[in-house]
Scaffold this motif. Structure first.
Motif, short mmCIF file in Angstrom:
data_model
loop_
_atom_site.label_atom_id
_atom_site.label_comp_id
_atom_site.label_asym_id
_atom_site.label_seq_id
_atom_site.Cartn_x
_atom_site.Cartn_y
_atom_site.Cartn_z
N UNK A 61 0.85 -1.19 0.00
CA UNK A 61 0.00 0.00 0.00
C UNK A 61 0.88 1.24 0.00
N UNK A 62 0.33 2.32 -0.51
CA UNK A 62 1.07 3.59 -0.45
C UNK A 62 1.11 4.09 0.99
N UNK A 63 2.03 4.99 1.27
CA UNK A 63 2.10 5.57 2.61
C UNK A 63 0.80 6.25 3.00
N UNK A 64 0.15 6.88 2.02
CA UNK A 64 -1.12 7.55 2.28
C UNK A 64 -2.20 6.53 2.67
N UNK A 65 -2.22 5.39 1.96
CA UNK A 65 -3.20 4.34 2.27
C UNK A 65 -2.95 3.75 3.65
N UNK A 66 -1.68 3.55 3.99
CA UNK A 66 -1.34 3.01 5.31
C UNK A 66 -1.74 3.98 6.40
N UNK A 67 -1.47 5.26 6.19
CA UNK A 67 -1.84 6.28 7.18
C UNK A 67 -3.37 6.34 7.35
N UNK A 68 -4.09 6.21 6.23
CA UNK A 68 -5.55 6.21 6.29
C UNK A 68 -6.06 5.01 7.08
N UNK A 69 -5.42 3.85 6.87
CA UNK A 69 -5.81 2.65 7.60
C UNK A 69 -5.59 2.84 9.10
N UNK A 70 -4.45 3.39 9.47
CA UNK A 70 -4.14 3.59 10.88
C UNK A 70 -5.16 4.52 11.54
N UNK A 71 -5.58 5.55 10.80
CA UNK A 71 -6.60 6.46 11.33
C UNK A 71 -7.92 5.72 11.57
N UNK A 72 -8.33 4.88 10.60
CA UNK A 72 -9.55 4.10 10.76
C UNK A 72 -9.44 3.13 11.94
N UNK A 73 -8.28 2.51 12.06
CA UNK A 73 -8.06 1.53 13.12
C UNK A 73 -8.09 2.23 14.49
N UNK A 74 -7.49 3.42 14.56
CA UNK A 74 -7.49 4.18 15.80
C UNK A 74 -8.92 4.58 16.18
#
Length: 300
Positions: free
Chosen positions: A252-265
């Motif tokens: 995944x792109x860094x942006x996609x990973x960051x978006x996932x972390x936000x959702x997970x949080x």
């Protein structure tokens, strides 16, 4: 009789519960005699089970495999994981007790008090997809690696205040230690019918939160291998990749990973936790112990 269970060469505590648990509960029955096999924890009831040996089933379930097993006089059932397994094998519903991992608290005691906070345990396949240590650190929860030894995983689960579980046995053990838990699905390799099977045994509803999982498996590789993978991806993007190459792993792109972390949080801030009723769990646990005593009497 010999234990029959799935062995992952990288480790998976759910499957590895078999030698850990049964060696403590029925040490005088388990040996290396493969003329009889003991089919316990796992989604093992399919046509891959060897036809030759006698088969003693204690709590296993259906789900994986291309077809159901052919049940004949060589099979003896003490119990199965849940009502879906009983129905598919045309067994009376009284055989549907629960997953025998529920017996773990009878032979395991945590070393210390519970910790404050939530822990996350992914499916053992998902554990390779992302640097979960980093993700959980950023989210503010603890990470439990399902590839670690059974004692380590049990200690981590039993000392948690709540569990978010993609690994079904993470939820089963949390429930068995009477710790609230929440199911999640992050990747499409999760076999949801086996969850429904177990949940049905304890009058629970399986309604997992669903997130689109991110992919960053590069952290599993050495620094030199990561450089090669990055180079491969770059060359493939401009059409210079060789057809003889093993395709570089998805990322995944860094942006996609960051978006996932936000959702997970966001998910962990207000988790929808569940727990089976004490009375229902106690009844299932007692019935498992009764079946275990019957097994000991039959094979002692």
């Amino acid at each position: 009789m010999k234990l029959y269970y799935y062995i992952d060469k990288h480790g998976n505590f759910g499957d590895d519960l078999n030698p850990w648990l049964w060696s403590k509960l029925i040490p005088d029955i388990i040996d290396d005699d493969d003329s009889e096999i003991f089919v316990g924890i796992g989604t093992l009831l399919n046509n891959n089970i060897p036809a030759g040996p006698n088969k003693i089933v204690f709590g296993s379930g259906v789900g994986y495999g291309s077809a159901l097993p052919t049940v004949d006089e060589k099979w003896k059932f003490y119990c199965v994981r849940g009502p879906l397994t009983a129905a598919r094998l045309r067994l009376p519903n009284e055989y549907a007790i629960t997953d025998p991992a529920a017996l773990a608290p009878t032979v395991f005691r945590p070393n210390g008090p519970k910790r404050a906070g939530i822990a996350f345990i992914p499916h053992h396949v998902s554990a390779w997809n992302l640097d979960w240590e980093r993700v959980c650190r950023e989210v503010g929860i603890r990470y439990i690696d399902p590839r670690k030894g059974v004692d380590t995983v049990l200690e981590e689960i039993s000392r948690s205040s709540a569990i978010i579980a993609e690994a079904m046995h993470g939820a089963i053990l949390a429930d068995s230690f009477r710790i609230p838990w929440m199911p999640v699905v992050l990747y499409d390799h999760i076999l949801q019918p086996k969850w429904h099977d177990w949940a049905g045994s304890l009058a629970l509803k399986y309604s997992p939160a669903q997130l689109k999982g991110a992919w960053d498996p590069d952290y599993n590789y050495s620094k030199s291998d990561r450089l090669k993978i990055v180079a491969k991806r770059s060359l493939c993007k401009v059409g210079l990749g060789s057809t003889t190459w093993t395709p570089p792993p998805a990322k995944s792109t860094n942006k996609e990973i960051e978006s996932f972390i936000i959702q997970f949080e966001r998910l962990t801030k207000n988790p929808s936790l569940t727990l089976s009723k004490d009375s229902i769990f106690d009844e299932a646990s007692n019935r498992l112990m009764e079946k275990l005593e019957q097994l000991k009497a039959d094979f002692s």
